[in-house]
Design an enzyme around this catalytic site. Structure first.
Site, PDB file in Angstrom:
ATOM      1  NE  ARG A 228      -4.291  -1.339   0.148  1.00 28.42           N
ATOM      2  CZ  ARG A 228      -4.437  -2.379  -0.683  1.00 28.42           C
ATOM      3  NH1 ARG A 228      -3.505  -2.662  -1.556  1.00 28.42           N
ATOM      4  NH2 ARG A 228      -5.541  -3.103  -0.654  1.00 28.42           N
ATOM      5  CG  HIS A 276      -2.928  -0.508  -6.747  1.00 30.65           C
ATOM      6  ND1 HIS A 276      -3.306   0.147  -5.610  1.00 30.65           N
ATOM      7  CD2 HIS A 276      -3.123  -1.834  -6.472  1.00 30.65           C
ATOM      8  CE1 HIS A 276      -3.716  -0.723  -4.696  1.00 30.65           C
ATOM      9  NE2 HIS A 276      -3.610  -1.943  -5.208  1.00 30.65           N
TER      10      HIS A 276
HETATM   11  P1  NDP Z   1      -1.845 -11.459   5.166  1.00 33.18           P
HETATM   12  O1  NDP Z   1      -2.790 -10.901   6.162  1.00 33.18           O
HETATM   13  O2  NDP Z   1      -2.004 -12.879   4.750  1.00 33.18           O
HETATM   14  O3  NDP Z   1      -0.338 -11.313   5.719  1.00 33.18           O
HETATM   15  C1  NDP Z   1       0.118 -10.178   6.346  1.00 33.18           C
HETATM   16  C2  NDP Z   1       1.518 -10.428   6.893  1.00 33.18           C
HETATM   17  O4  NDP Z   1       2.028  -9.200   7.422  1.00 33.18           O
HETATM   18  C3  NDP Z   1       1.535 -11.446   8.027  1.00 33.18           C
HETATM   19  O5  NDP Z   1       2.675 -12.265   7.953  1.00 33.18           O
HETATM   20  C4  NDP Z   1       1.628 -10.555   9.275  1.00 33.18           C
HETATM   21  O6  NDP Z   1       2.265 -11.158  10.402  1.00 33.18           O
HETATM   22  C5  NDP Z   1       2.488  -9.427   8.742  1.00 33.18           C
HETATM   23  N1  NDP Z   1       2.309  -8.229   9.577  1.00 33.18           N
HETATM   24  C6  NDP Z   1       1.172  -7.539   9.830  1.00 33.18           C
HETATM   25  N2  NDP Z   1       1.414  -6.518  10.666  1.00 33.18           N
HETATM   26  C7  NDP Z   1       2.731  -6.569  10.953  1.00 33.18           C
HETATM   27  C8  NDP Z   1       3.579  -5.790  11.788  1.00 33.18           C
HETATM   28  N3  NDP Z   1       3.115  -4.745  12.503  1.00 33.18           N
HETATM   29  N4  NDP Z   1       4.882  -6.132  11.866  1.00 33.18           N
HETATM   30  C9  NDP Z   1       5.375  -7.196  11.174  1.00 33.18           C
HETATM   31  N5  NDP Z   1       4.609  -7.977  10.360  1.00 33.18           N
HETATM   32  C10 NDP Z   1       3.303  -7.657  10.266  1.00 33.18           C
HETATM   33  O7  NDP Z   1      -1.879 -10.484   3.903  1.00 33.18           O
HETATM   34  P2  NDP Z   1      -1.609 -10.842   2.369  1.00 33.18           P
HETATM   35  O8  NDP Z   1      -0.301 -11.507   2.281  1.00 33.18           O
HETATM   36  O9  NDP Z   1      -2.774 -11.530   1.782  1.00 33.18           O
HETATM   37  O10 NDP Z   1      -1.581  -9.368   1.722  1.00 33.18           O
HETATM   38  C11 NDP Z   1      -0.665  -8.377   2.137  1.00 33.18           C
HETATM   39  C12 NDP Z   1      -1.048  -7.026   1.561  1.00 33.18           C
HETATM   40  O11 NDP Z   1      -0.766  -6.962   0.177  1.00 33.18           O
HETATM   41  C13 NDP Z   1      -2.535  -6.672   1.615  1.00 33.18           C
HETATM   42  O12 NDP Z   1      -2.903  -6.225   2.912  1.00 33.18           O
HETATM   43  C14 NDP Z   1      -2.676  -5.610   0.561  1.00 33.18           C
HETATM   44  O13 NDP Z   1      -2.539  -4.324   1.127  1.00 33.18           O
HETATM   45  C15 NDP Z   1      -1.516  -5.874  -0.383  1.00 33.18           C
HETATM   46  N6  NDP Z   1      -1.973  -6.240  -1.739  1.00 33.18           N
HETATM   47  C16 NDP Z   1      -1.590  -5.464  -2.804  1.00 33.18           C
HETATM   48  C17 NDP Z   1      -1.992  -5.786  -4.073  1.00 33.18           C
HETATM   49  C18 NDP Z   1      -1.533  -4.994  -5.260  1.00 33.18           C
HETATM   50  O14 NDP Z   1      -2.020  -5.214  -6.371  1.00 33.18           O
HETATM   51  N7  NDP Z   1      -0.578  -4.086  -5.114  1.00 33.18           N
HETATM   52  C19 NDP Z   1      -2.839  -6.948  -4.340  1.00 33.18           C
HETATM   53  C20 NDP Z   1      -3.168  -7.703  -3.159  1.00 33.18           C
HETATM   54  C21 NDP Z   1      -2.752  -7.340  -1.900  1.00 33.18           C
HETATM   55  P3  NDP Z   1       1.628 -12.448  11.133  1.00 33.18           P
HETATM   56  O15 NDP Z   1       1.837 -13.595  10.142  1.00 33.18           O
HETATM   57  O16 NDP Z   1       2.439 -12.592  12.342  1.00 33.18           O
HETATM   58  O17 NDP Z   1       0.182 -12.126  11.364  1.00 33.18           O
HETATM   59  C1  OXD Z   2      -5.901  -5.811  -3.037  1.00 31.97           C
HETATM   60  C2  OXD Z   2      -5.429  -4.891  -4.090  1.00 31.97           C
HETATM   61  O1  OXD Z   2      -5.804  -5.496  -1.855  1.00 31.97           O
HETATM   62  O2  OXD Z   2      -5.728  -5.117  -5.287  1.00 31.97           O
HETATM   63  O3  OXD Z   2      -6.404  -6.889  -3.394  1.00 31.97           O
HETATM   64  O4  OXD Z   2      -4.727  -3.928  -3.796  1.00 31.97           O
END
Ligand code: NDP
Ligand code: OXD
Length: 313
Positions: A228, A276
């Site tokens: 993001r 994006h």
């Molecule tokens: P998940 O919820 O599966 O994973 C999030 C990870 O981040 C987990 O490992 C979590 O730790 C870690 N995390 C969260 N908060 C912290 C913190 N404060 N410190 C350290 N680690 C942290 O999310 P996804 O993998 O499915 O997606 C990640 C992000 O990707 C989405 O939230 C979205 O914003 C972005 N995205 C972007 C897209 C694009 O097109 N650019 C498309 C899809 C998604 P823990 O395992 O310990 O909970």
């Molecule tokens: C998502 C994205 O969060 O497309 O899926 O950014």
């Protein structure tokens, strides 16, 4: 009973057509259809307007078109019902494709060669092998874990950082703020796949970049952000790319989207910009996923891939 689509900046009609075909007999409405908010049991949302949930007293769940739920979590009137986010193999594969492509582009110094080509410069730079380069992935969730495994299979030295401790074969893992500096100190290419929460907002800043390893990567460390725009301080990225703290960057997301025309990032040759598109929620698999979720829930089965409100993701 009905499902309402409230999708901003997305082809809502195409999703409505798909969901109507997948849910015969279950009313699927668009905002333009007109509706009684009390009849809405499920809302399928992306970037919901401030009044999106008004009057929905009988809502059973919110379905998030995105894997990331930050815009929902920041909604001032988010109802207290379960939130299901999109988790999908195809989306995960797309994100890993994006990450692998960008990691390799930087490891092979392609942004440098693009600049050299423009200036007709013949300069042979020899990058170290992938096994000498460490890729540090912030976020070891659905997306981070898959990207880590794919990069590992190519031969990169892969590190991961998450909130809670993890064991991932062949990946050195770090957890929590206490281990962030140790993680950064070993990272040449930093990949952000974190959710946007109050804890992670602005984490990609100058202080973070200065802690990255100045190791074998020619020119210095590299940043890849496909999570993001709220994670990054763009003025710090501009300074870091100009003063050499960062050698290059790939940015798919921005503080303001579309990226304003007057952003200095557009002009920086070592900054690779995409609008994006790293991993778009796919209509075909999304329709199947949300239709199945609704039917299962109506049949009394538990919802899956629920957002933990306390954690914010
Ligand atoms: P998940 O919820 O599966 O994973 C999030 C990870 O981040 C987990 O490992 C979590 O730790 C870690 N995390 C969260 N908060 C912290 C913190 N404060 N410190 C350290 N680690 C942290 O999310 P996804 O993998 O499915 O997606 C990640 C992000 O990707 C989405 O939230 C979205 O914003 C972005 N995205 C972007 C897209 C694009 O097109 N650019 C498309 C899809 C998604 P823990 O395992 O310990 O909970
Ligand atoms: C998502 C994205 O969060 O497309 O899926 O950014």
């Amino acid at each position: 009973m009905a499902m309402l689509l409230h999708l901003t900046d997305v082809n809502e009609k195409a999703w409505a057509d798909g969901l109507r075909a997948a849910l015969p007999g279950y009313p699927v409405l668009m905002r333009s259809d007109g509706y009684d908010p009390k009849a809405i049991h499920y809302i399928f949302a992306w970037k919901p307007a401030p009044n999106a949930f008004d009057g929905m007293d009988n809502l059973k769940a919110v379905f998030s078109l995105g894997a990331g739920v930050d815009s929902l979590m920041q909604h001032p009137a988010l109802p207290d019902v379960p939130i299901v986010r999109f988790v999908d193999d195809e989306l995960t594969q797309c994100m890993s494709d994006y990450v692998v492509a960008n990691v390799m582009m930087h490891q092979r110094l392609f942004t440098r060669y693009t600049a050299h080509q423009k200036a007709k410069i013949w300069s042979q730079l020899y990058p170290p092998a992938s096994s000498e380069i460490s890729v540090g992935i912030m976020g070891l969730g659905t997306l981070g874990l898959d990207a880590a495994n794919k990069l590992k299979s190519i031969g990169f030295d892969v590190l991961g950082w998450s909130r809670s401790e993890k064991e991932v074969e062949g990946v050195d893992t770090f957890a929590g703020n206490d281990q962030l500096d140790a993680f950064l100190a070993r990272t040449d290419i930093l990949v952000c796949l974190l959710p946007l929460t109050p804890e992670t907002r602005g984490i990609l800043n100058m202080e973070t970049f200065k802690k990255l390893r100045r190791g074998p990567l020619v020119g210095g460390p590299v940043l890849i952000n496909a999570a993001r725009g709220g994670h990054q301080k763009e003025s710090d990225i501009v300074t870091a790319l100009r003063d050499g703290t960062l050698a290059a960057a790939s940015l798919d997301v921005f503080e303001v989207e579309p990226l304003p025309k007057d952003s200095p990032l557009w002009e920086i040759e070592t900054c690779f910009i995409t609008p994006h598109i790293a991993a778009i929620s796919n209509e075909r698999s999304g329709v199947k996923y949300f239709a199945r979720m609704l039917l299962d829930h109506e049949a009394g089965k538990p919802l899956r891939n629920l957002v933990d409100r306390a954690r914010g993701y």
